[in-house]
Design a protein around this motif. Structure first.
Motif, PDB file in Angstrom:
ATOM      1  N   UNK A  87     -13.650  -8.217 -27.343  1.00  0.00           N
ATOM      2  CA  UNK A  87     -13.067  -8.240 -26.014  1.00  0.00           C
ATOM      3  C   UNK A  87     -14.150  -8.068 -24.963  1.00  0.00           C
ATOM      4  N   UNK A  88     -13.738  -7.780 -23.732  1.00  0.00           N
ATOM      5  CA  UNK A  88     -14.706  -7.499 -22.679  1.00  0.00           C
ATOM      6  C   UNK A  88     -14.110  -6.512 -21.698  1.00  0.00           C
ATOM      7  N   UNK A  89     -14.950  -6.009 -20.820  1.00  0.00           N
ATOM      8  CA  UNK A  89     -14.500  -5.051 -19.828  1.00  0.00           C
ATOM      9  C   UNK A  89     -14.621  -3.622 -20.315  1.00  0.00           C
ATOM     10  N   UNK A 146     -10.026  -5.055 -23.564  1.00  0.00           N
ATOM     11  CA  UNK A 146      -9.019  -6.080 -23.339  1.00  0.00           C
ATOM     12  C   UNK A 146      -9.492  -7.417 -23.905  1.00  0.00           C
ATOM     13  N   UNK A 147      -8.587  -8.133 -24.547  1.00  0.00           N
ATOM     14  CA  UNK A 147      -8.907  -9.415 -25.148  1.00  0.00           C
ATOM     15  C   UNK A 147      -9.356  -9.319 -26.584  1.00  0.00           C
ATOM     16  N   UNK A 148      -9.582  -8.105 -27.072  1.00  0.00           N
ATOM     17  CA  UNK A 148     -10.049  -7.930 -28.446  1.00  0.00           C
ATOM     18  C   UNK A 148      -8.888  -8.055 -29.430  1.00  0.00           C
ATOM     19  N   UNK A 149      -9.230  -8.449 -30.650  1.00  0.00           N
ATOM     20  CA  UNK A 149      -8.303  -8.353 -31.776  1.00  0.00           C
ATOM     21  C   UNK A 149      -8.977  -7.482 -32.829  1.00  0.00           C
ATOM     22  N   UNK A 150      -8.262  -6.504 -33.327  1.00  0.00           N
ATOM     23  CA  UNK A 150      -8.852  -5.604 -34.300  1.00  0.00           C
ATOM     24  C   UNK A 150      -7.901  -5.348 -35.444  1.00  0.00           C
ATOM     25  N   UNK A 219      -9.569 -10.289 -13.698  1.00  0.00           N
ATOM     26  CA  UNK A 219      -8.892 -11.532 -14.074  1.00  0.00           C
ATOM     27  C   UNK A 219      -7.820 -11.894 -13.058  1.00  0.00           C
ATOM     28  N   UNK A 220      -7.654 -13.187 -12.820  1.00  0.00           N
ATOM     29  CA  UNK A 220      -6.672 -13.673 -11.847  1.00  0.00           C
ATOM     30  C   UNK A 220      -5.327 -13.891 -12.537  1.00  0.00           C
ATOM     31  N   UNK A 221      -4.279 -13.325 -11.951  1.00  0.00           N
ATOM     32  CA  UNK A 221      -2.933 -13.473 -12.477  1.00  0.00           C
ATOM     33  C   UNK A 221      -2.440 -14.892 -12.253  1.00  0.00           C
TER      34      UNK A 221
END
Length: 312
Positions: A87-89, A146-150, A219-221
């Motif tokens: 992910x990032x952030x 956020x955006x990660x899969x674990x 991030x833009x909604x």
């Protein structure tokens, strides 16, 4: 834990296009009858991971659900956290709330017992460290992005221990979860809540307008995504505050055309971290009759000040 949900948010979650061409507002009775079953994300999280929904595996319907799970085939001796997709952030910390989707299987043989993808209902896990979920989740969701899969491979003592939960989750059953991290939400600070609308007074508006009070740099909604946010509701004519979500968890609402018009029309385009004031006429809010329950008179414009804390 049950909570009182502001009436504006309740209407949004129920997909209520409150006014439309005929300017008929949704009744308070309909809201009260539905709120407990629809909006309590903390209860969804508890039930999804800890209780009766494990009785039988749901029929796969979601194309987003992970299906090729590399379960260990033996009992892990300690909590194992494997990042499958980076992910990032900022990383999650104790006290944060993490919005997730997940699929859970037995670690020994990969038999599925539950998932959130088929329900199309990501949910909030928090506050981390004290969330009403198994210990493997409270510990394993610390430090995620956020955006990660674990993948969490959880020994039985960090799951349900000696207690059998069903025919699928037996006593001393180790569990494996693949989890998609949708958003990470920091604890709200009520002192940071807006105390005024930040825009000019409005009476007799005929269309929606908005102004960004703080530009978000995240991030833009986009239309079709789910927004995670806090709000404060004001009367637009005199600036009196009517309602707020800042003393509780943030709200999650899909940007769906059938939702509360002022929100789904006024929020897309916001950046996470931003604050936007949306001014709406009765036809895009509570209808011409207003809403006496929250102190909104008939034929009165509203201002909704949104703080966007997540989008997925």
């Amino acid at each position: 834990m049950r909570r009182t949900i502001p009436i504006l948010v309740t209407l949004s979650l129920l997909g209520a296009a409150c006014a439309g061409a005929d300017s008929e507002a949704v009744s308070d009775t309909a809201v009260e009858d539905s709120v407990d079953d629809v909006v309590d994300s903390s209860a969804v999280a508890d039930d999804a991971v800890t209780d009766d929904t494990i009785e039988s595996a749901p029929v796969p319907t979601s194309p987003d659900k992970p299906t090729d799970i590399a379960f260990p085939g033996e009992a892990p001796v300690e909590l194992e956290v494997t990042v499958l997709i980076a992910g990032d952030g900022p990383e999650s910390e104790l006290g944060d709330t993490v919005i997730v989707d997940y699929v859970g299987v037995r670690s020994l043989d990969g038999v599925e017992f539950d998932n959130s993808y088929d329900r199309a209902m990501p949910f909030a896990v928090g506050p981390l460290g004290e969330a009403q979920v198994i210990a493997g989740w409270n510990d394993g969701l610390i430090g995620v992005q956020a955006g990660a899969q674990l993948q969490l491979d959880i020994p039985s003592e960090m799951a349900y221990g000696e207690a059998a939960r069903s025919e699928i989750i037996r006593e001393n059953e180790p569990l494996t979860f693949v989890i998609d991290i949708r958003s990470i939400i920091k604890p709200p600070d009520p002192d940071e809540a807006p105390t005024e609308s930040g825009v000019d007074a409005s009476e007799g508006a005929t269309e929606l307008s908005f102004e960004d009070l703080i530009e978000g740099d995240g991030a833009v909604l986009e239309e079709g995504q789910t927004a995670v946010f806090h709000l404060v509701l004001f009367r637009a004519d005199n600036g009196v505050e009517l309602d707020s979500t800042w003393t509780d968890e943030p709200i999650q609402i899909p940007m769906d055309p059938t939702g509360f018009p002022a929100l789904v029309q006024g929020m897309p385009g916001m950046g996470v971290g931003g604050r936007r004031a949306i001014t709406a006429p009765p036809s895009l809010a509570f209808g011409d009759e207003g809403n006496p329950t929250i102190g909104l008179p008939a034929d009165t414009d509203i201002v909704i000040v949104i703080d966007l804390v997540g989008a997925y």
